[in-house]
Enzyme design. Structure first.
Site, PDB file in Angstrom:
ATOM      1  CB  THR A  18      -0.899   0.005   1.244  1.00  0.00           C
ATOM      2  OG1 THR A  18      -0.086  -0.372   2.362  1.00  0.00           O
ATOM      3  CG2 THR A  18      -2.022  -0.994   1.108  1.00  0.00           C
ATOM      4  CD  GLN A  59      -3.923   0.953  -1.262  1.00  0.00           C
ATOM      5  OE1 GLN A  59      -4.755   0.274  -0.674  1.00  0.00           O
ATOM      6  NE2 GLN A  59      -2.938   0.417  -1.946  1.00  0.00           N
ATOM      7  N   GLY A  80      -7.226   2.597   2.272  1.00  0.00           N
ATOM      8  CA  GLY A  80      -7.102   1.246   1.707  1.00  0.00           C
ATOM      9  C   GLY A  80      -8.417   0.613   1.300  1.00  0.00           C
ATOM     10  CD  GLU A  81      -9.966  -2.003   5.042  1.00  0.00           C
ATOM     11  OE1 GLU A  81      -9.529  -1.130   5.822  1.00  0.00           O
ATOM     12  OE2 GLU A  81     -10.312  -3.123   5.406  1.00  0.00           O
TER      13      GLU A  81
HETATM   14 MO1  MOS Z   1      -7.993  -5.128   5.765  1.00  0.00          MO
HETATM   15  S1  MOS Z   1      -9.537  -6.508   5.667  1.00  0.00           S
HETATM   16  O1  MOS Z   1      -8.280  -4.442   7.258  1.00  0.00           O
HETATM   17  O2  MOS Z   1      -6.638  -6.059   5.521  1.00  0.00           O
END
Ligand code: MOS
Length: 751
Positions: free
Chosen positions: A475, A648, A714-715
């Site tokens: 990342t 990301q 990231g998510e």
């Molecule tokens: Mo992420 S599911 O917090 O690697």
């Protein structure tokens, strides 16, 4: 402090400092390490999903060339159960130690382990182990009805109650609502499929254990291994220098790791164990299947009056991984009456685990789909419907948001996409002979800090070293740490050394929850401040130093130079020179920051927000569906490295296209095997499926998170995305797909 030239390194698009090492093959991933006498282990996988091992015949396997041992329950030695401790200690999603009993509860459960001089010999021996089972019917029912206690759970890392959140009287508000929606949404089991496979190398030196694993959480892994093998934590070292991505599948240890450790202990040699792709589908976690009923009541004008989210998710026979689908439901929109309830259903599969955006990603698919359907019912534009229900505070906690710019996301996204050109009539929009579908959805994801420690060295050669026992899972953590150290020390980026991925370093955060960047900033800055304080002390204590007559308080440090405040920076001396004068190699400082994750009485509700606008093209003649355009807007505070951040979000959107259109792990109802357990059969989005992705970041620093105002990214790029796709698909085709993925057969049924 004046903004020096170096300060601008924060917020600059910065290519990965570890990039050259990676593309030249020099980056050492866990299994790239080799040791004298290294042996290879291959597990034997159960071929039933429910039953008992009756007989394990290892005779043929043991006689094979190069075979050192065939391990099983009787000869593996003691592997204790790990128990969860404080915070991120002792977490694993499959808690039963490997080989603990003769019961088989999922297909692919390890029942024996072949160890040999070569991988090939170990594989041949594993294949030669004969296992006889007594079989029971496995439960792989796809319809999920909660089978757990209706009131209370006893879990380590999940909810304690089935009732997750409640306010007002959602039932009567729903009953009396002018407009009602009641729909159920299903998300399938998904498997992470990082390109680097799960693996471990275990090395014992007396009572000391070193493990190379591609872990997203090395300190948690250290705790688990210490417990399993009865060692003090100081005797266990976990090393993870590079990770070929994880998506959550490498957060918590899986059973192959203690097997490698136990085999190495029994044989007195280092042991390497690398899973096959097939094994990673079986015994290294997956996103669990969910079934979510959403009921919304609204006024005819589009004001929400009742919101109920009842979700059930699958879990394995023995484990308690919590898929928190209701995470964003409680605060996303303003609604006086709300209830979020959960239930779980046991199935004969391996343990489920966190997968990118755990909980919120399947949860937001359901709730944002429901909002889109409600908008259609009300004949209100879906963007407008969201705007009508913007909350002033987090209504579940009764506290303000630290920083919420959801409406600005929607506004910018609509503008960049050209949403005002949308004709809501189904199938009405065309381009180049293709039918267009336009859809949108909102996104939210947690923001918080994990505890973090870091250290900074200032060295006599003018370089610096920043160390933090966190991980870079692809990342950009190496680069972000270097940027932070460069900013504070004035050392150019190419003279900053970054050390991470080793439990011998100061304890860093898990690489999970998109929280690493936000967590390490205060720790690295505090470490730098302490190192600089030591340096100023040295400057005043060194005889012959131009600062000898001064007190540390008279001095300042900026751009790598020490100077007398009154004289200004122009007369500064580089820190390397000061150290050389004092005959010191280096000074160092440690820094620490406290967690806000899980805090009991938060003052602010902290989240990131975002939205997606998606165009699909549909050719009914040949049933071809493509995602053709994406605009994503993210409100995640200040970006430390916009290049890595964009990367990301783009990656998350690619994964979102896969989740919407392709990804699904199928289990054979007869024997419980994940049957599409290869990269050929488990379909993911590839280049041809992905259009240009237009990513925009709002820039509202969130000072409740850290001094730079940076949250992680990231998510959140995956959150909500599949709901935007299904809305676009509906707009193009008239078909509402409420069970992912949107495979062609679901569209043909009514076309
Ligand atoms: Mo992420 S599911 O917090 O690697």
């Amino acid at each position: 402090m004046p903004e020096s030239a170096q300060m601008s390194i924060i917020g600059k698009p910065q290519p990965r400092i570890d990039g050259p090492l990676k593309v030249s093959g020099g980056a050492m991933y866990a299994t790239d390490h080799h040791f004298p006498g290294l042996l290879y282990a291959v597990p034997v996988e159960a071929t039933i999903a429910n039953g008992k091992i009756e007989k394990l015949d290892t005779t043929a396997a043991e006689k094979m060339r190069g075979v050192r041992a065939i391990f099983h329950r009787a000869n593996i030695g003691k592997i204790s159960r790990s128990t969860p401790g404080q915070g991120f200690e002792g977490i694993c999603d499959e808690r039963r130690p490997p080989f603990d009993d003769d019961m088989v509860r999922y297909y692919g459960q390890y029942v024996a382990l072949a160890v040999a001089d070569t991988f090939e010999a170990a594989k041949a021996a594993a294949d030669a182990v004969r296992v006889t089972y007594s079989k029971d019917e496995p439960n792989l029912e796809t319809d999920l009805q909660a089978d757990d206690d209706p009131k209370v759970f006893d879990t380590s890392f999940g909810p304690e109650k089935r009732l997750q959140s409640e306010r007002g009287d959602p039932e009567s508000a729903f009953a009396n609502a002018a407009v009602k929606l009641d729909q159920t949404y299903v998300t399938p089991t998904e498997t992470h499929n990082p390109i680097e496979l799960q693996a471990a190398i275990a090395i014992w030196e007396g009572e000391k254990l070193t493990v190379y694993e591609e872990s997203q959480a090395i300190f948690n892994m250290r705790s688990v291994l210490a417990q399993m093998f009865g060692l003090p934590k100081e005797n266990v070292r976990v090393i993870t220098k590079f990770v070929g991505s994880g998506f959550g599948s490498k957060l918590w240890p899986w059973t192959h790791c203690p097997l490698a450790v136990a085999a190495a202990r029994q044989l007195g040699k280092p042991v390497k164990l690398v899973l096959s792709r097939k094994m990673t589908f079986q015994a290294a976690g997956h996103r669990p299947r969910t079934q979510q009923r959403v009921r919304i009541g609204a006024t005819a004008e589009g004001k929400l009056v009742s919101f109920q989210h009842d979700y059930v998710y699958a879990r394995s026979m023995l484990d308690d991984h919590h898929e928190n689908c209701g995470e964003a439901t409680t605060f996303h929109y303003s609604v006086p009456n709300l209830r979020v309830k959960l239930g779980r259903a046991r199935r004969n599969t391996g343990a489920s685990t966190d997968m990118r955006g755990p909980g919120a990603v399947p949860g937001l698919y359901a709730t944002e789909s429901a909002m889109n359907e409600l908008a259609e019912q009300l004949t209100i534009d879906p963007v407008r419907l969201r705007g009508l229900n913007e909350p002033k505070i987090d209504e579940s906690l009764g506290i303000p948001f630290s920083s919420r710019h959801y409406l600005e996301c929607l506004e910018l996204g609509a503008k960049k996409f050209g949403w005002s050109q949308r004709n809501p009539e189904i199938g009405s929009m065309k381009r180049d002979g293709l039918t267009l579908g336009w859809g949108m959805a909102g996104a939210a994801w947690i923001a918080a800090r994990f505890p973090a420690e870091a250290s900074i060295e200032l060295r006599d050669d003018g370089t610096t070293r920043v160390a933090c026992g966190t991980q870079d899972i692809g990342t950009g953590t190496y680069t972000v740490l270097a940027q932070l150290a460069a900013e504070k020390t004035g050392v150019p980026l190419d003279k900053v050394e970054v050390a991470l991925g080793d439990t011998s370093l100061p304890e860093g955060p898990i690489s999970g929850g998109s929280l690493v960047t936000g967590s390490v900033i205060p720790a690295v800055f505090a470490a730098a401040d302490n190192a600089i304080a030591s340096l100023l002390m040295v400057a005043t204590k060194t005889s012959g130093s131009p600062f000898e007559k001064h007190k540390p308080d008279d001095l300042a440090f900026d751009g790598g130079r020490v100077f007398v405040k009154a004289d200004g920076a122009a007369k500064g001396i580089p820190f390397g020179e000061i150290l050389r004068q004092a005959n010191l190699r280096l000074v160092n400082g440690n820094g620490k920051s406290e967690a806000t994750f899980g805090e009991e009485k938060p003052k602010f509700s902290k989240h990131s927000f975002g939205c997606h606008f998606v165009e699909v093209t549909w050719q009914p003649e040949i049933a071809r569906l493509r995602v053709s355009r994406v605009v994503t807007v993210i409100d995640a505070g200040r970006m430390i490295n916009p290049l890595a951040a964009r990367n990301q979000i783009e990656g998350a959107v690619v994964m979102g296209i896969g989740m919407a259109l392709f990804e699904e792990t199928w289990y054979d109802p007869q024997n419980g095997a994940p049957i599409n357990s290869s990269l050929a059969d488990y379909i993911m989005a590839v280049n041809a499926d992905v259009p240009p992705i237009d990513v925009h970041f709002l820039d509202f620093p969130d000072k409740e998170i850290n001094e730079l105002g940076a949250r992680g990214v990231g998510e959140i790029g995956l959150a909500g995305f599949p709901a935007a796709v299904t809305a676009a698909v509906h707009h193009a085709t008239g078909v509402r797909v409420r069970e992912l993925p949107v495979t062609i057969d679901k569209l043909l049924a009514t076309t």
